[in-house]
Write an enzyme that holds these catalytic residues in place. Structure first.
Site, mmCIF file in Angstrom:
data_model
loop_
_atom_site.group_PDB
_atom_site.id
_atom_site.type_symbol
_atom_site.label_atom_id
_atom_site.label_comp_id
_atom_site.label_asym_id
_atom_site.label_seq_id
_atom_site.Cartn_x
_atom_site.Cartn_y
_atom_site.Cartn_z
ATOM 1 N N HIS A 335 0.906 -1.176 0.148
ATOM 2 C CA HIS A 335 0.054 0.022 -0.128
ATOM 3 C C HIS A 335 0.756 1.190 -0.019
ATOM 4 O O HIS A 335 0.449 2.180 0.609
ATOM 5 C CB HIS A 335 -1.034 0.149 1.245
ATOM 6 C CG HIS A 335 -1.823 -1.392 1.227
ATOM 7 N ND1 HIS A 335 -3.022 -0.983 1.949
ATOM 8 C CD2 HIS A 335 -1.727 -2.350 0.530
ATOM 9 C CE1 HIS A 335 -3.930 -2.245 1.786
ATOM 10 N NE2 HIS A 335 -2.944 -2.829 1.021
ATOM 11 N N ARG A 397 -7.593 3.657 -1.377
ATOM 12 C CA ARG A 397 -6.875 2.653 -0.495
ATOM 13 C C ARG A 397 -5.420 2.433 -0.879
ATOM 14 O O ARG A 397 -4.403 2.729 -0.343
ATOM 15 C CB ARG A 397 -7.714 1.291 -0.795
ATOM 16 C CG ARG A 397 -7.053 0.198 0.164
ATOM 17 C CD ARG A 397 -7.648 -1.181 -0.138
ATOM 18 N NE ARG A 397 -7.263 -2.383 0.348
ATOM 19 C CZ ARG A 397 -6.324 -3.241 -0.274
ATOM 20 N NH1 ARG A 397 -5.986 -3.108 -1.341
ATOM 21 N NH2 ARG A 397 -5.966 -4.172 0.487
ATOM 22 N N GLY A 416 -8.872 -2.961 -4.731
ATOM 23 C CA GLY A 416 -9.598 -3.219 -3.765
ATOM 24 C C GLY A 416 -8.914 -4.183 -2.833
ATOM 25 O O GLY A 416 -7.619 -4.656 -2.995
ATOM 26 N N GLU A 422 -11.183 -0.606 -8.548
ATOM 27 C CA GLU A 422 -12.142 0.393 -8.930
ATOM 28 C C GLU A 422 -11.166 1.505 -9.954
ATOM 29 O O GLU A 422 -10.321 1.727 -9.460
ATOM 30 C CB GLU A 422 -12.832 1.191 -7.977
ATOM 31 C CG GLU A 422 -11.955 1.835 -6.921
ATOM 32 C CD GLU A 422 -12.909 2.245 -5.717
ATOM 33 O OE1 GLU A 422 -13.330 1.409 -4.852
ATOM 34 O OE2 GLU A 422 -12.776 3.580 -5.585
ATOM 35 N N TYR A 432 -13.673 9.321 -2.078
ATOM 36 C CA TYR A 432 -13.850 8.102 -2.811
ATOM 37 C C TYR A 432 -14.241 6.938 -1.994
ATOM 38 O O TYR A 432 -14.376 5.831 -2.178
ATOM 39 C CB TYR A 432 -12.680 7.885 -3.916
ATOM 40 C CG TYR A 432 -12.746 8.811 -5.020
ATOM 41 C CD1 TYR A 432 -13.409 8.733 -5.961
ATOM 42 C CD2 TYR A 432 -12.203 10.107 -4.806
ATOM 43 C CE1 TYR A 432 -13.521 9.646 -7.069
ATOM 44 C CE2 TYR A 432 -12.163 11.220 -5.653
ATOM 45 C CZ TYR A 432 -13.194 10.849 -6.822
ATOM 46 O OH TYR A 432 -13.119 11.907 -7.720
#
Length: 546
Positions: A335, A397, A416, A422, A432
């Site tokens: 991430h 994310r 996701g 997305e 978002y």
């Protein structure tokens, strides 16, 4: 200071009365081990983390996806598994104020199958092929198996060219598109079926097909430009046609001619550190005035954060000119975000991940889980939506794709967790929805939340880079091992097609070339560690149709 939205989104496992002003994260959990492994479950155990106030919860991840959270007085979890699949688990600690530790070490296990399966699937039948220009569309009748067919492997002239995958719950599709072939050329195709334990059927009866006189579709050709032993992540093409790409785990920048010749390292980016996951040298961008100023922009992981720097390039990476433009973007094993893109307004946009701390995505005081916007010199634009802040949009994310269309609008691609990816059309100040909302799943009805333009099942997506060429969006997918192509029509994406499904493995980066085509990079090995040179990757050139 956390926003009200962030406070409302703190997981229920956090203790009431979280310590205000606590900004110190816990230490990373250690000494992970796996016991009691069966075909359906395994027990993961770790040593307790420490914190200046107290550990409130542990979050268990599998290769970047949150699997389970347990209270802070618990140091084990029983986890569901699938027999035969390799799982890479690690644990983050979280305190009552929402501070998240760096990830602990990864422990891997491959559980046994529930029962031995030695029976191969039946042979697929009815294979047919139709050529349209230099593209061949294949279809066949489904094979059967005593347990389940989980994949079909397509062979062209005796060599595998693609794998259509599925599972017992979601059988694989019985069709495949082979693109970018030579014109007026005959090809012979076969297909075989495979089950979860690797038993393979005989190959089907062959079908012969001859391509047309020229390209009649969106994708006209694919060529391998160079092979690479490390992970090519960011890639840019310079005005003179040469190509720069970063090697994520080696921490350097490579240059090559458009045909792959003359490839060499031009220098190492200073102060880069891996994360034993997906950190390192990530996104690249060149200044809009590169021909005169020579600035190369780099998004990279350091020992403490993710940051954006710029370094002059004149055939060599002039590290003595390095300027650190932005620091403090959260880092973790996964991430980290990482994509850079200059907009038509001359501003630099950056995709910043949440650093595996979902709460940061809603916290406007944090740079995590955001799309950021800055002047080329690193200063904050006065017209950004939140005064004095780099934040352009939030509630993301792990965004890794940024691209602008002909109207100057920003498209963003986002991973996701375990439900859906997305594609977003990003607007100034937009929220978002993460972590309350994943795609269209979860609490997505909150005031002001912006829905994605399109979603994709994670198993068929986990997409990273995006590119826009002639107002067509191209999306490179890792787990999905494919490229999505979608026509931008107003505020929607239409005529969505899939290419290279299983042909080249995991795909990380797609970038426009200066001749109106695409660069495409693979990310098939070693992309979940920080070990340099343990990959076998390719940089591809994709020729597009009109």
């Amino acid at each position: 200071m956390r926003t009200l939205a962030a406070i409302l989104l703190i997981p229920a496992l956090l203790a009431p009365g979280a310590a205000a002003g606590d900004t110190t994260p816990p230490t990373a959990p250690a000494e992970l081990r796996v016991d009691a492994v069966t075909c359906e479950s395994a027990v993961l155990t770790w040593s307790a983390a420490t914190d200046d106030v107290g550990v409130a919860a542990y979050d268990v991840y599998h290769d970047g996806q949150l699997v389970r959270s347990v209270p802070g007085d618990t140091t084990s979890a029983t986890l569901p598994v699938v027999g035969g699949a390799t799982w890479g688990w690690y644990v983050n600690a979280r305190d009552a104020a929402g501070n998240v530790s760096q990830a602990g070490p990864t422990v891997t296990v491959t559980p046994p199958f529930c029962e031995a399966d030695r029976e191969a699937p039946t042979t697929p039948g009815g294979l047919s092929a139709t050529a349209t220009g230099t593209t061949v569309a294949l279809s066949w009748a489904a094979a059967t198996d005593d347990v389940a067919v989980t994949a079909y492997v397509v062979h062209r002239d005796g060599e595998p060219v693609g794998t259509v995958t599925g599972s017992a719950a979601n059988p694989p599709a019985t069709s495949f598109t082979d693109s970018g072939l030579r014109p007026r050329t005959g090809y012979r195709y076969t297909v075989l079926a495979r089950d979860a334990q690797g038993n393979a059927s005989a190959r089907s009866e062959p079908v012969d097909v001859t391509t047309g006189a020229g390209c009649a579709g969106p994708v006209c050709g694919v060529a391998e430009v160079t092979a690479e032993s490390d992970l090519p992540w960011g890639l840019v093409q310079l005005p003179d046609g040469s190509v720069l790409y970063g090697r994520r785990d080696v921490f350097d920048i490579m240059v090559m001619n458009p045909d792959g010749s003359g490839k060499r390292s031009v220098g190492t980016v200073p102060d880069v550190a891996g994360t034993n996951g997906e950190g390192g040298v990530l996104g690249l961008a060149i200044s809009p005035d590169f021909a005169t100023d020579g600035w190369l922009y780099v998004y990279h992981t350091s020992a403490t954060d993710n940051r954006i720097v710029r370094i002059r390039y004149d055939g060599t990476l002039r590290t003595e000119t390095r300027e650190v433009l932005l620091t403090g973007i959260p880092r973790n094993k996964y991430h980290n975000g990482g994509r850079l893109r200059f907009g038509p307004d001359g501003m630099l946009y950056a995709a910043a991940g949440d650093g595996q701390d979902p709460d940061q995505a809603q916290d406007l005081a944090s740079l995590g889980g955001k799309v950021l916007r800055l002047h080329p010199d690193g200063s904050v634009p006065a017209d950004n939506p939140f005064a004095g802040s780099y934040v352009w949009s939030y509630g993301h994310r792990n965004p890794q794709g940024l691209a602008f269309d002909s109207r100057g609008r920003l498209w963003e691609q986002e991973f996701g967790n375990n439900v859906m990816d997305e594609t977003n059309l990003v607007v100034r100040g937009g929220n978002y929805g993460w972590p309350a909302c994943e795609g269209t799943a979860g609490d997505c009805a909150g005031p002001g939340l912006i829905a994605p333009v399109r979603t994709y099942p994670v198993a068929a997506a986990s997409c990273s880079g995006i590119a826009v060429v002639r107002d067509v969006l191209y999306i490179a997918c890792l787990r999905g091992t494919r490229v999505y192509r979608a026509v931008i029509s107003g505020d929607t994406l239409t005529d969505v097609q899939q290419y290279f499904v299983g042909t080249y493995g995991r795909l990380r980066t797609v970038e426009p070339s200066i001749d109106g085509n695409l660069w495409l990079t693979t990310s098939t090995r070693g992309d979940k560690d920080s070990v340099p040179g343990n990959s076998a990757e390719r940089v591809l050139k994709v020729t597009l149709g009109e």
